[in-house]
Design an enzyme around this catalytic site. Structure first.
Site, PDB file in Angstrom:
ATOM      1  N   GLU A  65       0.811  -1.217   0.000  1.00  0.00           N
ATOM      2  CA  GLU A  65       0.000   0.000   0.000  1.00  0.00           C
ATOM      3  C   GLU A  65       0.845   1.268   0.000  1.00  0.00           C
ATOM      4  O   GLU A  65       0.502   2.254  -0.683  1.00  0.00           O
ATOM      5  CB  GLU A  65      -0.956   0.003   1.194  1.00  0.00           C
TER       6      GLU A  65
ATOM      7  N   HIS B  35     -10.355  -5.671  10.003  1.00  0.00           N
ATOM      8  CA  HIS B  35     -11.054  -5.417   8.750  1.00  0.00           C
ATOM      9  C   HIS B  35     -12.339  -4.620   8.981  1.00  0.00           C
ATOM     10  O   HIS B  35     -13.179  -4.522   8.086  1.00  0.00           O
ATOM     11  CB  HIS B  35     -11.395  -6.722   8.034  1.00  0.00           C
TER      12      HIS B  35
END
Length: 389
Positions: free
Chosen positions: A125, A194
């Protein structure tokens, strides 16, 4: 970073010519007509874009004509239309190519536009977000997808020190027209890592705009506006809303990045909310109306900056405020919004503003415990009854 961006920029024209020979997948009437649009000669905002995308009255009737789409399809339409109209728009992220993205927002895009404009990346990322920043500095308009917004914590340096500040630290030499988007929020037993709500993490970054979509209509309109903006924009999408269905217009439209949406006019109390909590609020409103209350519901949509014009007009009418969010209570969007209301509209209030937020705990995996950490409709009803005593 700049070298990688230069390479991506150089291949954009090649990608465009390559994709011209590739048959397109079935799309809406609007998407099919995009190639007949006005090219890339679109209105661009200034260095700081004020109401950058207010070009169409959102009160237009969407029930006449139009087509029904799920929210992920609306986002996909936005990408197709903007990539067709502007060859500098590209997409970067994990599995956005042949796989079509973790929630299928980019399904079919690599076949339509080529794998140089829909760029699959490694699981890195910080690297691909940094590449997106460099691409924006070189004149592209990258849309960076985070497979899960929680993963973008790995790119926090690129988002804060680069996206938000490079326009200032370069003395205005560079604009950073980048969009960072992806799924977040509490899903169904996705676990703590998450189920992150990163609005509170990003709200203090100077130079960054934030919006949260809640319907297919505003998802498409906000994403298109974000792509056209000269500012870095973070678009928050909720993982449980991708399959929400709504009819949207066939013709081109965009939503203003700095405007809230009036969901339900009312007279007694103002309820401010966004994203998934919009639906919890509307469930509660049914009960409240049956009990004789008349709440006004506003989807704030713009998390930074707040639309204090719309919010203020509502507060001046109802004199009572309830904020409902899925973000954490400590340092969340609700805390900032409550502070702004107190600072600007204190004399209009007949009761202290109340805020319902998620609990300051990691989101549990067990479904009953997960539900207990998030605001539920009965809590909203009880809060309104307390405020309106």
């Amino acid at each position: 970073m700049a070298a990688a961006a230069a390479s991506l920029h150089a291949t954009a024209a090649v990608s465009k010519s390559r994709s011209a020979a590739i048959p397109q997948v079935a799309t809406s009437v609007r998407v099919a007509a995009a190639s007949r649009g006005p090219g890339s000669a679109r209105a661009r905002g200034g260095l700081v874009v004020a109401r950058a995308a207010a070009v169409k009255d959102e009160a237009a009737d969407t029930n006449s004509g139009g087509h029904e789409v799920l929210m992920f399809e609306a986002l996909r339409e936005a990408m197709i239309e903007e990539m067709t109209l502007d060859p500098t728009v590209c997409m970067i992220g994990e599995d956005v190519g042949d796989y079509g993205g973790s929630y299928k927002v980019s399904k079919g895009l690599s076949e339509m536009f080529g794998d140089l404009r829909v760029l699959d990346t490694p699981i890195a990322e910080n690297s691909f977000t940094g590449m997106g920043v460099g691409a924006a500095m070189k004149g592209l308009r990258p849309v960076v997808e985070g497979m899960n917004m929680g993963f973008l914590l790995l790119a926090y340096n690129q988002i804060s020190n680069n996206c938000g500040m490079l326009h200032y630290t370069s003395g205005g030499q560079f604009k950073i027209p980048i969009v960072i988007r992806g799924p977040g929020g509490v899903g169904r037993q996705l676990g703590a890592e998450h189920s992150q709500r990163l609005e509170s993490y990003f709200q203090s970054i100077p130079g960054l705009q934030m919006v949260a979509c809640s319907t297919p209509y505003n998802a498409k309109g906000l994403l298109k506006a974000a792509i056209r903006s000269e500012n870095p924009v973070v678009v928050f999408e909720h993982v449980l809303l991708y399959n929400m269905k709504e009819k949207i217009p066939d013709e081109d439209y965009i939503c203003c990045l700095e405007e809230a949406e009036m969901v339900r006019p009312g007279s007694q109390v103002t309820i401010l909310t966004y994203s998934r909590m919009r639906y919890h609020v509307m469930q509660a409103v049914k009960t409240l109306v049956n009990k004789g209350y008349d709440p006004e519901v506003i989807d704030i949509r713009s998390l930074k900056p707040f639309d204090l014009h719309t919010i203020g007009n509502s507060v001046k009418k109802t004199h009572r405020v309830l904020i409902v969010e899925e973000c954490m209570r400590t340092g969340g969007i609700g805390a900032s919004l409550r502070s702004a209301i107190i600072d600007n509209f204190w004399d209009e209030l007949d009761a202290p503003p109340m805020c319902l937020s998620s609990q300051d705990v990691p989101t549990p995996y067990a479904a009953p415990l997960e539900d207990a950490t998030v605001v539920q409709p009965p809590q909203i009803v009880a809060a309104i009854e307390e405020i309106c005593r």
